[in-house]
Design a protein around this motif. Structure first.
Motif, mmCIF file in Angstrom:
data_model
loop_
_atom_site.group_PDB
_atom_site.id
_atom_site.type_symbol
_atom_site.label_atom_id
_atom_site.label_comp_id
_atom_site.label_asym_id
_atom_site.label_seq_id
_atom_site.Cartn_x
_atom_site.Cartn_y
_atom_site.Cartn_z
ATOM 1 N N GLN A 36 0.831 -1.214 0.000
ATOM 2 C CA GLN A 36 0.000 0.000 0.000
ATOM 3 C C GLN A 36 0.863 1.260 0.000
ATOM 4 O O GLN A 36 0.566 2.215 -0.728
ATOM 5 N N GLU A 37 1.904 1.264 0.810
ATOM 6 C CA GLU A 37 2.792 2.433 0.865
ATOM 7 C C GLU A 37 3.467 2.682 -0.485
ATOM 8 O O GLU A 37 3.592 3.822 -0.919
ATOM 9 N N VAL A 38 3.907 1.613 -1.118
ATOM 10 C CA VAL A 38 4.567 1.756 -2.424
ATOM 11 C C VAL A 38 3.566 2.269 -3.463
ATOM 12 O O VAL A 38 3.896 3.149 -4.262
ATOM 13 N N ILE A 39 2.347 1.753 -3.443
ATOM 14 C CA ILE A 39 1.331 2.231 -4.388
ATOM 15 C C ILE A 39 1.055 3.713 -4.148
ATOM 16 O O ILE A 39 0.923 4.490 -5.107
ATOM 17 N N LEU A 40 1.018 4.126 -2.886
ATOM 18 C CA LEU A 40 0.842 5.552 -2.587
ATOM 19 C C LEU A 40 2.016 6.379 -3.100
ATOM 20 O O LEU A 40 1.821 7.474 -3.639
ATOM 21 N N LYS A 41 3.239 5.863 -2.929
ATOM 22 C CA LYS A 41 4.418 6.555 -3.462
ATOM 23 C C LYS A 41 4.319 6.684 -4.978
ATOM 24 O O LYS A 41 4.623 7.737 -5.549
ATOM 25 N N LEU A 42 3.926 5.593 -5.622
ATOM 26 C CA LEU A 42 3.798 5.618 -7.078
ATOM 27 C C LEU A 42 2.699 6.583 -7.510
ATOM 28 O O LEU A 42 2.841 7.289 -8.514
#
Length: 168
Positions: A36-42
């Motif tokens: 989830q954090e990576v998707i938010l970063k992306l």
């Protein structure tokens, strides 16, 4: 970039991102959080994401780096192999034997150097090609092949030793 366009890019790779995070962090909850954090970063970089030649490799690289950061924070070096590809129609005895083998394989993989574990996961579990792994790991493709060869050799020798000597 609109949400639907972003999701078309991310949806095909999010399961692979999760499996890599799970492989590195071992906890399902930590892997879900990391994904989830990576998707938010992306998402925060959504305007730049379309400029990457290989968005999947970019997403996997961001996932790898995020997980490495989390491991540094938590000093958690426990990794497990993720394996769910077995025939569920096998007999109970065969299933027990397979689970035993997977447990041994997991222990062997846990003993590999960090880099070899990640390369083994990306190539033999996730089925990435060498160039994609090289991009994700930020390494030379030849170094990827060497590290994978060493990992496989260690795994093979350990399994042969186990089967030849009945070490349990």
């Amino acid at each position: 970039m609109k949400e639907t366009a972003f999701l078309k890019i991310i949806d095909p790779v999010k399961d692979k991102m999760y499996r890599l995070a799970l492989r590195m962090l071992t906890s399902k909850e930590a892997a879900e959080d990391a994904t989830q954090e990576v998707i938010l970063k992306l998402w925060s970089r959504k305007e730049n994401i379309k400029h990457y030649a290989n968005t999947e490799a970019f997403a996997m690289t961001v996932t790898k780096n995020y997980c490495l950061d989390q491991l540094k924070l938590k000093q958690n070096n426990h990794l497990r192999i993720v394996h769910q590809n077995y025939d569920s129609n096998t007999s109970l005895q065969k299933e027990v034997e397979l689970n035993d083998e997977m447990e041994w394989l997991s222990k062997i993989v846990d003993g590999l150097p960090e880099q070899q574990k990640m390369i083994f996961q990306l190539r033999d579990v996730e089925q990435y090609d060498y160039e994609e792994i090289a991009e994700i790991m930020e390494m030379n493709p030849t170094a990827i092949r060497v590290a994978l060869s060493r990992a496989r050799k260690t795994i093979r020798e350990s399994l042969i030793k186990k089967h030849n000597y009945g070490i349990r």
